[in-house]
Design an enzyme around this catalytic site. Sequence first.
Site, PDB file in Angstrom:
ATOM      1  N   ASN A  59       8.042   3.011   5.055  1.00 41.45           N
ATOM      2  CA  ASN A  59       8.219   1.592   4.918  1.00 41.45           C
ATOM      3  C   ASN A  59       8.408   1.154   3.488  1.00 41.45           C
ATOM      4  O   ASN A  59       8.492   0.278   2.745  1.00 41.45           O
ATOM      5  CB  ASN A  59       6.308   1.415   4.349  1.00 41.45           C
ATOM      6  CG  ASN A  59       6.187  -0.189   4.885  1.00 41.45           C
ATOM      7  OD1 ASN A  59       6.499  -0.830   5.313  1.00 41.45           O
ATOM      8  ND2 ASN A  59       5.235  -0.506   3.795  1.00 41.45           N
ATOM      9  N   HIS A  81      -4.329  -7.715   4.078  1.00 37.16           N
ATOM     10  CA  HIS A  81      -3.631  -8.220   5.618  1.00 37.16           C
ATOM     11  C   HIS A  81      -5.026  -9.012   6.549  1.00 37.16           C
ATOM     12  O   HIS A  81      -4.828  -8.691   7.742  1.00 37.16           O
ATOM     13  CB  HIS A  81      -2.644  -6.955   5.946  1.00 37.16           C
ATOM     14  CG  HIS A  81      -1.724  -6.724   5.039  1.00 37.16           C
ATOM     15  ND1 HIS A  81      -1.307  -7.182   4.583  1.00 37.16           N
ATOM     16  CD2 HIS A  81      -1.960  -4.853   5.336  1.00 37.16           C
ATOM     17  CE1 HIS A  81      -0.342  -6.772   4.539  1.00 37.16           C
ATOM     18  NE2 HIS A  81      -0.308  -5.270   4.300  1.00 37.16           N
ATOM     19  N   LYS A 137       0.734   3.809  -2.023  1.00 30.59           N
ATOM     20  CA  LYS A 137       1.819   4.073  -1.464  1.00 30.59           C
ATOM     21  C   LYS A 137       3.697   4.453  -2.089  1.00 30.59           C
ATOM     22  O   LYS A 137       3.515   5.704  -1.701  1.00 30.59           O
ATOM     23  CB  LYS A 137       1.803   3.498   0.232  1.00 30.59           C
ATOM     24  CG  LYS A 137       0.571   3.391   0.786  1.00 30.59           C
ATOM     25  CD  LYS A 137       0.784   2.687   1.941  1.00 30.59           C
ATOM     26  CE  LYS A 137       1.509   0.924   1.807  1.00 30.59           C
ATOM     27  NZ  LYS A 137       0.733   0.187   1.749  1.00 30.59           N
TER      28      LYS A 137
END
Length: 189
Positions: free
Chosen positions: A61, A106, A34
């Site tokens: 982010n 996650h 990302k």
Amino acid sequence: GIPVYAEIEVAFRIAEAEAPGQNRWVAITGTNGKSTRTTWIAEMLRRAAPDTERSVALAGNIGEPLSDFLGTGPRDFGCEMSSFQLEAIDRFHASVAVLTNVTPDHLDRYASFSDYAEAKARLFARQTAGDFAVLNADDAYARALPVPAKRILFSRQGKPGNGAASSVPSVWLEAGALVSNVGGARHEV
């Protein structure tokens, strides 16, 4: 009964109220890649029109919070979006949304891989037929993701070409060159 929104959702709403329909939104999500892709896209946007006063914001982010760019006029936004941020969006709408890949991550936060993947897919929920969904053809989840936007596939393994994918506009590596058929004609970069 009170909704909780991510900072990026609130800042998106304010930015759109300040300059209705004048901002351009490119958002990138995925398990890996990302930051690299968001930085690369923001730099391409900066270089695409160096003589204009239109600014580019690298936000989300990565870099600075999106809210740091409020009150500065219309701009191009390159936003990195984590699954955590995507859980708490409602109206956020990227005209170009990119999914790099989805692999188990996650899982201390999500009950299953499916829940994690669904959080990533929220980026595409507000897209329309006039928008673009850029998806990794080398990733099974990204390749199969149903999206309302125009699909563009990218691959490091050659031209996507199985079944319906062969007619989807694509960008791929071939013999050391970046090749594109986006727009209909074959182009090498």
